[in-house]
Write an enzyme that holds these catalytic residues in place. Structure first.
Site, PDB file in Angstrom:
ATOM      1  N   SER A 249       0.860  -1.189   0.000  1.00  0.00           N
ATOM      2  CA  SER A 249       0.000   0.000   0.000  1.00  0.00           C
ATOM      3  C   SER A 249       0.894   1.235   0.000  1.00  0.00           C
ATOM      4  O   SER A 249       2.093   1.157   0.291  1.00  0.00           O
ATOM      5  CB  SER A 249      -0.934  -0.002   1.209  1.00  0.00           C
TER       6      SER A 249
ATOM      7  N   GLU B  37       1.130   5.731   0.698  1.00  0.00           N
ATOM      8  CA  GLU B  37       0.575   6.988   1.184  1.00  0.00           C
ATOM      9  C   GLU B  37       0.955   8.107   0.228  1.00  0.00           C
ATOM     10  O   GLU B  37       2.106   8.226  -0.186  1.00  0.00           O
ATOM     11  CB  GLU B  37       1.120   7.320   2.579  1.00  0.00           C
TER      12      GLU B  37
ATOM     13  N   ASP C   4      -1.910  16.311  13.941  1.00  0.00           N
ATOM     14  CA  ASP C   4      -0.932  17.251  14.478  1.00  0.00           C
ATOM     15  C   ASP C   4      -1.575  18.615  14.674  1.00  0.00           C
ATOM     16  O   ASP C   4      -2.432  19.026  13.881  1.00  0.00           O
ATOM     17  CB  ASP C   4       0.258  17.383  13.528  1.00  0.00           C
TER      18      ASP C   4
ATOM     19  N   PHE D   5      12.048  15.582   8.873  1.00  0.00           N
ATOM     20  CA  PHE D   5      10.856  14.761   9.073  1.00  0.00           C
ATOM     21  C   PHE D   5      10.942  14.032  10.411  1.00  0.00           C
ATOM     22  O   PHE D   5       9.986  13.993  11.187  1.00  0.00           O
ATOM     23  CB  PHE D   5      10.744  13.765   7.908  1.00  0.00           C
TER      24      PHE D   5
ATOM     25  N   HIS E 281       3.581  -0.733   3.935  1.00  0.00           N
ATOM     26  CA  HIS E 281       2.965   0.545   3.565  1.00  0.00           C
ATOM     27  C   HIS E 281       4.078   1.546   3.287  1.00  0.00           C
ATOM     28  O   HIS E 281       4.897   1.827   4.167  1.00  0.00           O
ATOM     29  CB  HIS E 281       2.080   1.036   4.711  1.00  0.00           C
TER      30      HIS E 281
END
Length: 280
Positions: free
Chosen positions: A8, A10, A102, A211, A258
């Site tokens: 999968s 994102e 967030d 990040f 993912h």
């Protein structure tokens, strides 16, 4: 190698026309791997709520993908949040990645809307009660910045599954043992739901450090040193590191991966090719 895992991806929603083309190119590049689902993020503080909704519907209709829309508790009432969720269901999108979210960048910590959901568990419970969704949630193999202790993230994940979550997707991590330890602690707490490891192919060391900092993580010294030494071969190093991480996870019994694509498909596709995934 063990049986090929389910894959999968994102994506994040485009903020302008150029970024929209970039998203379409990314989806086109990865579509042939037949992902089990794809997810589309929210920006911090819910700043891309409308863009996320538009991107989710487009990917569902144009590309016939199983799309999981990110949905957060940030800056919205309970009614507004459920209205968004039901609009997804009405459009045929029945998977949600349910997150607390967030806080906006000008706020130091999350503060729930006075009429909103206080946390992800409340959101999951409300979505589960509708009976309209498959619910995916977040998990943290490395401690969440707000976690009180090492086991807090496991116990919170248990509450999410008890509230109605169907599976969890982890934050990215650097070492396979980080995931395996988390998986073992989850099992010891009675968690039986699927926990899917999140993989972040490293686009650049600088970007990775920024990040990681937002997630309260530290980039391991050996990875920094490897990228410093790689120079112009940093892309090959990134592909190699992610491939080896995935191979170890698969050997350890992981059946789903993912990929956090950052809307740049090249690294993810190269890793999948190394893993022998059809269509990569």
């Amino acid at each position: 190698m063990a049986t090929a895992p389910n894959i999968s991806f994102e994506f994040f929603p485009p903020k302008n026309m150029g970024a929209a083309f970039g998203l379409f190119e990314t989806v086109n590049a990865l579509h042939s791997t037949h992902p089990s689902f794809v997810s589309v993020t929210y920006g911090a503080g819910g700043t891309t709520r409308t863009l996320t909704h538009e991107a989710v519907e487009l990917l569902h209709k144009k590309f016939d993908l199983n799309v999981a829309a990110h949905l957060t508790c940030v800056d919205a009432t309970r009614a507004e949040t459920l209205e968004i969720a039901n609009a997804y269901a009405d459009a045929g999108v029945t998977e949600i990645v349910a997150l607390r979210g967030d806080p906006p960048k000008d706020k130091g910590q999350f503060e729930p809307h006075e009429d909103g959901f206080a946390n992800s568990v409340e959101l999951i419970e409300a979505l589960a009660e509708t009976g309209r969704f498959t619910l995916r949630v977040g998990a943290y193999p490395d401690p969440h910045p707000e976690a009180a202790d090492e086991n807090a993230d496991v116990l919170w994940l248990k509450r999410k599954f008890e509230a109605g979550a169907d599976s969890a997707i982890t934050q990215f991590f650097f070492e396979p043992d980080t995931f395996f330890r988390f998986r073992d602690r989850a099992a010891s707490e009675g968690i039986t739901g699927k926990i899917i490891p999140g993989i972040l192919p490293i686009v650049s060391l600088g970007g990775l450090k920024r990040f990681a900092a937002t997630c309260g993580m530290t980039v391991p010294t050996h990875i920094e040193e490897a990228f410093d030494a790689a120079g112009n071969d940093s892309e090959a190093l990134s592909i190699d590191l992610s491939t080896k991480l995935c191979e170890r996870l698969i050997e350890g019994g992981v059946e789903d991966l993912h990929f956090y694509t950052l809307n740049r498909p090249g690294l993810s596709k190269a890793v999948l090719a190394n893993l022998g995934i059809a269509g990569a």
